[in-house]
Design a protein around this motif. Sequence first.
Motif, short mmCIF file in Angstrom:
data_model
loop_
_atom_site.label_atom_id
_atom_site.label_comp_id
_atom_site.label_asym_id
_atom_site.label_seq_id
_atom_site.Cartn_x
_atom_site.Cartn_y
_atom_site.Cartn_z
N ASP A 116 35.14 48.30 49.55
CA ASP A 116 34.64 48.95 48.33
C ASP A 116 34.12 47.94 47.32
OD1 ASP A 116 35.35 51.38 49.42
OD2 ASP A 116 37.21 51.58 48.27
N HIS A 117 34.67 46.73 47.32
CA HIS A 117 34.33 45.73 46.30
C HIS A 117 33.49 44.57 46.82
CE1 HIS A 117 37.76 47.94 44.63
NE2 HIS A 117 37.26 47.63 43.45
N VAL A 118 32.99 44.66 48.04
CA VAL A 118 32.25 43.55 48.62
C VAL A 118 30.92 43.29 47.90
CG1 VAL A 118 31.01 44.86 50.41
CG2 VAL A 118 31.63 42.48 50.83
N THR A 119 30.35 44.29 47.27
CA THR A 119 29.05 44.12 46.62
C THR A 119 29.15 43.80 45.14
OG1 THR A 119 28.94 46.51 46.21
CG2 THR A 119 27.94 45.67 48.26
N TRP A 120 30.35 43.60 44.62
CA TRP A 120 30.50 43.29 43.19
C TRP A 120 29.86 41.95 42.85
CZ3 TRP A 120 35.44 44.59 40.07
CH2 TRP A 120 35.62 45.97 40.05
N THR A 121 29.35 41.85 41.64
CA THR A 121 28.74 40.61 41.15
C THR A 121 29.81 39.76 40.48
OG1 THR A 121 28.24 41.54 38.98
CG2 THR A 121 26.57 41.82 40.73
N MET A 122 29.43 38.52 40.18
CA MET A 122 30.36 37.62 39.49
C MET A 122 30.72 38.16 38.11
SD MET A 122 31.30 35.22 41.41
CE MET A 122 32.03 34.07 40.29
N GLN A 123 29.79 38.82 37.45
CA GLN A 123 30.08 39.36 36.12
C GLN A 123 31.11 40.48 36.22
OE1 GLN A 123 26.65 40.39 33.87
NE2 GLN A 123 27.81 41.03 32.09
N GLN A 124 31.02 41.32 37.25
CA GLN A 124 32.01 42.37 37.42
C GLN A 124 33.39 41.78 37.73
OE1 GLN A 124 29.60 44.41 40.41
NE2 GLN A 124 29.85 46.32 39.23
N TRP A 125 33.43 40.74 38.55
CA TRP A 125 34.72 40.12 38.90
C TRP A 125 35.33 39.39 37.71
CZ3 TRP A 125 37.60 41.58 42.62
CH2 TRP A 125 37.06 42.03 43.82
N SER A 126 34.50 38.91 36.78
CA SER A 126 35.04 38.16 35.64
C SER A 126 35.86 39.04 34.70
CB SER A 126 33.90 37.49 34.87
OG SER A 126 33.08 38.48 34.25
N THR A 127 35.72 40.35 34.80
CA THR A 127 36.50 41.25 33.95
C THR A 127 37.83 41.66 34.58
OG1 THR A 127 35.45 43.22 34.90
CG2 THR A 127 34.38 42.22 32.99
N VAL A 128 38.09 41.21 35.81
CA VAL A 128 39.30 41.61 36.54
C VAL A 128 40.42 40.63 36.27
CG1 VAL A 128 40.28 42.03 38.82
CG2 VAL A 128 37.93 42.71 38.34
N LEU A 129 41.62 41.16 36.03
CA LEU A 129 42.81 40.35 35.86
C LEU A 129 43.77 40.71 37.00
CD1 LEU A 129 44.65 38.43 34.24
CD2 LEU A 129 45.48 40.45 33.02
N PHE A 130 44.01 39.75 37.89
CA PHE A 130 44.94 39.98 39.00
C PHE A 130 46.35 39.65 38.54
CE2 PHE A 130 40.94 39.29 41.23
CZ PHE A 130 40.95 40.33 42.13
N THR A 131 47.24 40.61 38.63
CA THR A 131 48.62 40.39 38.18
C THR A 131 49.58 40.27 39.35
OG1 THR A 131 48.99 42.77 38.00
CG2 THR A 131 48.27 41.61 36.02
N ASP A 132 49.20 40.75 40.52
CA ASP A 132 50.09 40.68 41.67
C ASP A 132 49.49 39.73 42.70
OD1 ASP A 132 51.98 41.06 43.60
OD2 ASP A 132 51.15 42.95 44.31
N GLU A 133 49.88 38.47 42.62
CA GLU A 133 49.37 37.49 43.56
C GLU A 133 50.50 36.98 44.43
OE1 GLU A 133 46.93 34.51 41.88
OE2 GLU A 133 45.73 35.93 40.75
N SER A 134 51.31 37.89 44.94
CA SER A 134 52.41 37.50 45.82
C SER A 134 51.86 37.17 47.21
CB SER A 134 53.43 38.63 45.92
OG SER A 134 52.83 39.77 46.48
N ARG A 135 52.61 36.38 47.93
CA ARG A 135 52.21 36.01 49.29
C ARG A 135 52.56 37.15 50.24
NH1 ARG A 135 54.69 30.33 50.55
NH2 ARG A 135 53.54 30.69 52.45
N MET A 136 51.69 37.38 51.20
CA MET A 136 51.92 38.43 52.18
C MET A 136 51.72 37.86 53.56
SD MET A 136 49.93 41.57 50.38
CE MET A 136 48.59 40.62 49.75
N HIS A 137 52.35 38.49 54.53
CA HIS A 137 52.25 38.04 55.92
C HIS A 137 51.81 39.22 56.77
CE1 HIS A 137 53.07 35.68 59.43
NE2 HIS A 137 53.82 36.67 59.92
N VAL A 138 50.68 39.07 57.46
CA VAL A 138 50.17 40.13 58.30
C VAL A 138 50.69 39.91 59.71
CG1 VAL A 138 48.10 41.23 59.21
CG2 VAL A 138 48.10 40.33 56.88
#
Length: 139
Positions: A116-138
């Motif tokens: 869903d977010h593969v086509t976002w521009t850098m300007q769109q991503w600059s407004t995003v704040l990631f709060t959950d950056e935990s490590r995951m194991h697939v």
Amino acid sequence: MCQSDVARELGVCQSVISRLASRHRTTGRVCERPRSGAPGVTDRNDDQYLRTYALRHRYATATQLQARLRDVRGTRVSRQTIRIRLHHFGLNARRPLQVTPLTPSHRRECLQWARDHVTWTMQQWSTVLFTDESRMHVF
């Protein structure tokens, strides 16, 4: 056969063969000469016990291994000696990996979110704040 041929056949430098030949001419032997430095504290049996115990108890600390070697074999060594011996066996210190396993539904949701977010521009991503950056194991 010349020294360079012997070195090539054995897969060593020619200087090694030259040094061994010179030592044989001088002393009549090629074995190691005594070296300076403190003698080893552990013998082959102590090292084998330490290796086996460390492999069976992967997360034992150097202090625990030191105590175990002292109690079972009666050999008193420093923690640093334990670390050196383990490193010699290729057993280095490791911390257990603490990660959150992902279920198949988690993986599907992550993949859908990425699509869903593969086509976002850098300007769109600059407004995003990631709060959950935990490590995951697939799995």
